[in-house]
Design an enzyme around this catalytic site. Structure first.
Site, PDB file in Angstrom:
ATOM      1  N   HIS A 194       0.851  -1.189   0.000  1.00 15.03           N
ATOM      2  CA  HIS A 194       0.000   0.000   0.000  1.00 15.03           C
ATOM      3  C   HIS A 194       0.892   1.246   0.000  1.00 15.03           C
ATOM      4  O   HIS A 194       1.953   1.251   0.644  1.00 15.03           O
ATOM      5  CB  HIS A 194      -0.910  -0.015   1.235  1.00 15.03           C
ATOM      6  CG  HIS A 194      -1.999   0.997   1.144  1.00 15.03           C
ATOM      7  ND1 HIS A 194      -1.778   2.329   1.363  1.00 15.03           N
ATOM      8  CD2 HIS A 194      -3.318   0.883   0.832  1.00 15.03           C
ATOM      9  CE1 HIS A 194      -2.915   2.996   1.184  1.00 15.03           C
ATOM     10  NE2 HIS A 194      -3.865   2.135   0.858  1.00 15.03           N
ATOM     11  N   GLU A 214      -3.899   2.079  -7.338  1.00 15.41           N
ATOM     12  CA  GLU A 214      -4.255   3.126  -6.384  1.00 15.41           C
ATOM     13  C   GLU A 214      -3.334   4.330  -6.553  1.00 15.41           C
ATOM     14  O   GLU A 214      -2.284   4.407  -5.887  1.00 15.41           O
ATOM     15  CB  GLU A 214      -4.131   2.607  -4.947  1.00 15.41           C
ATOM     16  CG  GLU A 214      -5.110   1.523  -4.591  1.00 15.41           C
ATOM     17  CD  GLU A 214      -5.438   1.531  -3.106  1.00 15.41           C
ATOM     18  OE1 GLU A 214      -6.612   1.444  -2.775  1.00 15.41           O
ATOM     19  OE2 GLU A 214      -4.504   1.668  -2.287  1.00 15.41           O
TER      20      GLU A 214
HETATM   21  P1  PGA Z   1      -9.642   5.813   0.356  1.00 14.73           P
HETATM   22  O1  PGA Z   1      -8.460   4.779   0.586  1.00 14.73           O
HETATM   23  O2  PGA Z   1     -10.819   5.016  -0.153  1.00 14.73           O
HETATM   24  O3  PGA Z   1      -9.896   6.422   1.693  1.00 14.73           O
HETATM   25  O4  PGA Z   1      -9.178   6.804  -0.658  1.00 14.73           O
HETATM   26  C1  PGA Z   1      -8.231   3.737  -0.320  1.00 14.73           C
HETATM   27  C2  PGA Z   1      -7.010   2.952   0.082  1.00 14.73           C
HETATM   28  O5  PGA Z   1      -6.075   3.554   0.632  1.00 14.73           O
HETATM   29  O6  PGA Z   1      -6.951   1.734  -0.108  1.00 14.73           O
END
Ligand code: PGA
Length: 223
Positions: free
Chosen positions: A96, A145
């Protein structure tokens, strides 16, 4: 109908009690579906109790970890080795951007975590921040992401997310790509309707049981 993953990442937001309260609200309202896998990823401390309650309630919910040690069990203070999580979690979020940024995780660390999780029969979900982030060998599930979209209220466009996912899949045909970053009840459908997107990784919007259930509902009938 394509198969979808909807994954809740609680991050460090909930206590054990809050995680279990969330489960008691969400679990009974989930319906098992061949095409939709729902996963919740609480903090390490909550995992065992969370799993127990899931089993006791017979909820169609998989349990995931938010990280895993790059090492096996042994003298690694503070780490959670994959082998200790076997039987509790089925999936682990790895790489992440919050871990890359705040804990200096490198692509090499993430490749080691992938190897550890696979060895223990835990499915690695690797987060990639762009089409150029390396994907370790043997990974079948990734989440695109982009950093600008995480927790900001500014998601990527479904068009661009689909383009990135398509590019990743052209290089790694076995991989399924999820989208994550400011997913909400309002925008979730636009992402999962895209050809190359097979689900969502959700942070903030997953914390509210009602909103999370609404997202699942949207995806169940709109994918
Ligand atoms: P968020 O986070 O939906 O709060 O933008 C997503 C993530 O970090 O997996």
């Amino acid at each position: 109908m394509k198969k979808l993953w909807i994954i809740a990442n609680f991050k460090s937001n909930f206590t054990l009690k809050e995680s279990l309260e969330w489960l008691s609200e969400v679990g009974p309202k989930l319906h098992s579906s061949e095409n939709l896998k729902v996963v919740a990823c609480p903090d390490f401390l909550s995992l065992e109790e969370f799993k127990k309650d899931c089993l006791a309630g017979g909820y169609p919910l998989m349990v995931g970890a938010q990280d895993i040690s790059p090492f096996p069990g042994g003298a690694f203070t503070g780490e959670e080795p994959a082998q200790a999580l076997t039987g509790i979690v089925q999936l682990a979020i790895l790489g992440h951007s919050e871990r890359r940024e705040n804990f200096s995780e490198s692509d090499q660390d993430i490749a080691k975590k992938v190897a550890q999780s696979k060895e223990s029969g835990i499915l690695p979900l690797v987060c990639v921040q762009s089409e150029n982030t390396p994907i370790p060998e043997g990974v079948d599930l990734v989440a695109y992401e982009p950093v600008f979209a995480i927790g900001t209220g500014h998601p990527d466009t479904p068009e661009n997310a689909d383009k990135v996912a398509g590019y990743i899949r052209s290089k790694h045909p076995q991989v399924r790509v999820l989208y994550g970053g400011s997913v909400t009840q309002e925008n979730c459908k636009a992402f999962i309707q895209r050809e190359n997107i097979n689900g969502l990784l959700i942070g903030s919007a997953s914390l509210d049981p009602e909103e999370f259930l609404e997202i699942i509902e949207e995806c169940q009938y709109g994918g």
